[in-house]
Design a protein around this motif. Structure first.
Motif, PDB file in Angstrom:
ATOM      1  N   LYS A   1      57.954 112.328  80.175  1.00 56.47           N
ATOM      2  CA  LYS A   1      58.195 111.205  81.074  1.00 56.47           C
ATOM      3  C   LYS A   1      59.549 110.571  80.753  1.00 56.47           C
ATOM      4  CE  LYS A   1      56.070 106.904  82.755  1.00 56.47           C
ATOM      5  NZ  LYS A   1      57.340 106.173  82.796  1.00 56.47           N
ATOM      6  N   LEU A   2      60.337 110.342  81.787  1.00 58.53           N
ATOM      7  CA  LEU A   2      61.628 109.679  81.653  1.00 58.53           C
ATOM      8  C   LEU A   2      61.601 108.343  82.383  1.00 58.53           C
ATOM      9  CD1 LEU A   2      64.020 112.702  82.434  1.00 58.53           C
ATOM     10  CD2 LEU A   2      63.264 111.912  80.186  1.00 58.53           C
ATOM     11  N   ASN A   3      62.264 107.358  81.836  1.00 59.30           N
ATOM     12  CA  ASN A   3      62.374 106.061  82.501  1.00 59.30           C
ATOM     13  C   ASN A   3      63.709 105.885  83.215  1.00 59.30           C
ATOM     14  OD1 ASN A   3      59.820 104.939  81.764  1.00 59.30           O
ATOM     15  ND2 ASN A   3      60.588 104.731  79.666  1.00 59.30           N
ATOM     16  N   LYS A   4      64.609 106.823  82.999  1.00 61.51           N
ATOM     17  CA  LYS A   4      65.918 106.771  83.653  1.00 61.51           C
ATOM     18  C   LYS A   4      66.217 108.131  84.280  1.00 61.51           C
ATOM     19  CE  LYS A   4      67.531 103.609  80.040  1.00 61.51           C
ATOM     20  NZ  LYS A   4      68.368 103.476  78.829  1.00 61.51           N
ATOM     21  N   LYS A   5      67.032 108.100  85.282  1.00 61.03           N
ATOM     22  CA  LYS A   5      67.496 109.331  85.918  1.00 61.03           C
ATOM     23  C   LYS A   5      68.593 109.954  85.058  1.00 61.03           C
ATOM     24  CE  LYS A   5      68.010 109.280  90.347  1.00 61.03           C
ATOM     25  NZ  LYS A   5      68.536 108.957  91.704  1.00 61.03           N
TER      26      LYS A   5
ATOM     27  N   ARG B   1      64.581 108.128  77.874  1.00 59.51           N
ATOM     28  CA  ARG B   1      63.135 107.902  77.685  1.00 59.51           C
ATOM     29  C   ARG B   1      62.752 106.438  77.929  1.00 59.51           C
ATOM     30  NH1 ARG B   1      61.845 108.815  71.361  1.00 59.51           N
ATOM     31  NH2 ARG B   1      59.796 108.182  72.125  1.00 59.51           N
TER      32      ARG B   1
ATOM     33  N   GLY C   1      64.512 106.611  88.829  1.00 56.88           N
ATOM     34  CA  GLY C   1      64.815 105.388  88.090  1.00 56.88           C
ATOM     35  C   GLY C   1      66.091 104.743  88.572  1.00 56.88           C
TER      36      GLY C   1
END
Length: 466
Positions: free
Chosen positions: A135-139, A466, A74
């Motif tokens: 699931k992640l939307n950012k690192k 998230r 991300g």
């Protein structure tokens, strides 16, 4: 997402990793090639990066100054800012400071709570997120600093080489959320002695303390005492100890005596939690040093302007505000001989003030004394409104996890890596009401709390990424 069962399965590994990291004596030392802060901090950095790699994270060592480990992808990055260095251990430990023994469910050692236990908790929190498959939307990036306790050269170097996270927390203070930190000043109070001492009680030297940001737990003075004054000094000491309750002793060495002062170490941001061995000793010397030489005059000046005060009121900087409270004044180190004196001071000043206010106030009080103030380091205050999104998200996680809906975001006198970048706050590891033992003897982290904060940090990182 419930990460608790996964983290419970890590318990033995979390304890083992925390012990291994505590056993590395990571006090700043002499620089060496590839080791800008010495062997100890470098060994701790290499250990943390190896552990992160074993968990499957991508790592980076930035020239030995700092490093990081990444989870996920991300453009946006959620940071965890930790430090691997520690302050010197000091004296008087019940258990060895670099063995990490467990007694009564507590892991004892220098750095256990500041900041090695929380570092390991954060790493295993990331591992639990990875293993869960969410699931992640950012690192998520954990950043390992190596000289937080002595200058911040490591994190500053790192941030010149690597872009800062978009938002971050540091597990290096208290829960629930620290949304403000007081300004920090480190400086010396110095004076050259022109009028030399020929008194019947003559100070040869005074030495004490380890760091400006630690309450000194030991200080000693070598006095040259004329024979006719020996009993006078001994009687004065006995009466002084009886009157004050301070722990001082006298070592008679013929022509000389050594006065030893024993205090209790504490963090420089909370000097009231300790007992300042330097101030105790100088208070006694004020009872026996009687002449008008410069050394004697400095002792008198110290007792008038500093004494046993914690808030700088007599030296001209007793400021306070409604946001962060009273200024905090800590004498951490003294080095005095027959030629000169240097006293190292650590101040935490209120958020609404500026460093010029502090220096101007002190210089006015010290005018005409021949004393100089020599600036060493400054960290400006930080303040993020309690309505900020980062603060609110972390407060929500904390309240849901702990059931504590009464505690509110707070400000502190401590200085954390939250100052190193924008949009960062301190978040734990101490829960409200817990004993603060950072920079003190017998520092520990309870095993139950170590596991608890791992679960809390996993939930917090997931919610932020998230």
């Amino acid at each position: 997402m419930n990460f608790e069962k996964i983290i419970d399965s890590y318990k033995d590994d979390i304890i083992k990793s925390t012990q291994e990291l505590i056993r590395i004596k990571s006090v700043e030392g002499e620089p060496k090639p590839g080791m800008p802060f010495g062997e100890g901090p470098n060994e701790a950095l290499e250990y943390a990066l190896r552990l992160a790699e074993s968990m499957g994270f991508e790592t980076l060592n930035v020239d030995g100054y700092a490093g990081h480990a990444d989870l996920g992808e991300g453009e946006e990055v959620v940071g965890v800012l930790v430090h691997l260095d520690v302050v010197p251990e000091g004296d008087g430990w019940t258990y060895p400071p670099y063995v990490a023994e467990i007694h009564d469910g507590k892991i004892y050692g220098r750095g256990a709570i500041d900041d090695k236990g929380p570092t390991i908790a954060s790493l295993y929190a990331m591992k639990a997120i990875k293993e869960s498959g969410v699931k992640l939307n950012k690192k998520i990036r954990i950043i390992f600093g190596t000289n937080e306790e002595s200058g911040w050269g490591g994190i500053n170097y790192y941030l010149k080489k690597v872009k800062a996270p978009n938002l971050a927390f540091t597990p290096d203070a208290d829960f629930p959320v620290i949304h403000g930190e007081m300004g920090i000043l480190i400086f010396n109070i110095e004076k050259k002695f022109e009028r030399k001492c020929n008194c019947a009680v003559k100070i040869n030297y005074i030495k004490g303390g380890n760091r400006p940001n630690m309450v000194p737990d030991y200080c000693e003075a070598l006095l040259e005492v004329a024979d006719e004054k020996k009993e006078f000094v001994k009687e004065k000491l006995d009466k002084f100890v009886e009157k004050t309750g301070y722990k001082l002793s006298l070592d008679d060495r013929g022509k000389h005596v050594i006065i030893k002062s024993y205090g209790i170490s504490a963090h420089g941001s909370t000097p009231q939690a300790g007992k300042n061995a330097i101030s105790q000793l100088i208070a006694f010397l004020g009872e026996v040093v009687e002449c008008d030489c410069d050394a004697s005059e400095f002792v008198k000046l110290y007792n008038r302007k500093i004494g046993m005060e914690y808030n700088g009121q007599s030296i001209g900087c007793g400021f306070e505000d409604s946001v962060s409270g009273k200024l905090v004044f800590n004498v951490g180190v003294i080095d005095m001989n027959e030629e000169e004196v240097k006293v190292s001071v650590n101040i935490r000043y209120p958020i609404k003030y500026k460093r010029e206010d502090i220096y101007n106030g002190m210089e006015e009080e010290l005018k005409g004394t021949g004393v100089r103030i020599v600036h060493i380091e400054h960290l400006p205050p930080i303040y993020i409104p309690s309505e900020d999104t980062l603060v609110q998200k972390l407060m929500s996680v904390y309240r849901e996890f702990t059931g504590d809906y009464d505690s509110k975001p707070i400000t502190i006198g401590g200085g954390t890596y939250a100052r190193a970048m924008k949009n960062a706050v301190a978040f734990g590891p101490l829960f409200p009401g817990q004993e603060e033992l950072a920079h003190q003897k017998d520092e520990y982290i309870a095993v139950d709390d170590l596991i608890k904060i791992t679960k809390l940090y996993a939930k917090a990182l997931y919610e932020l990424a998230r």
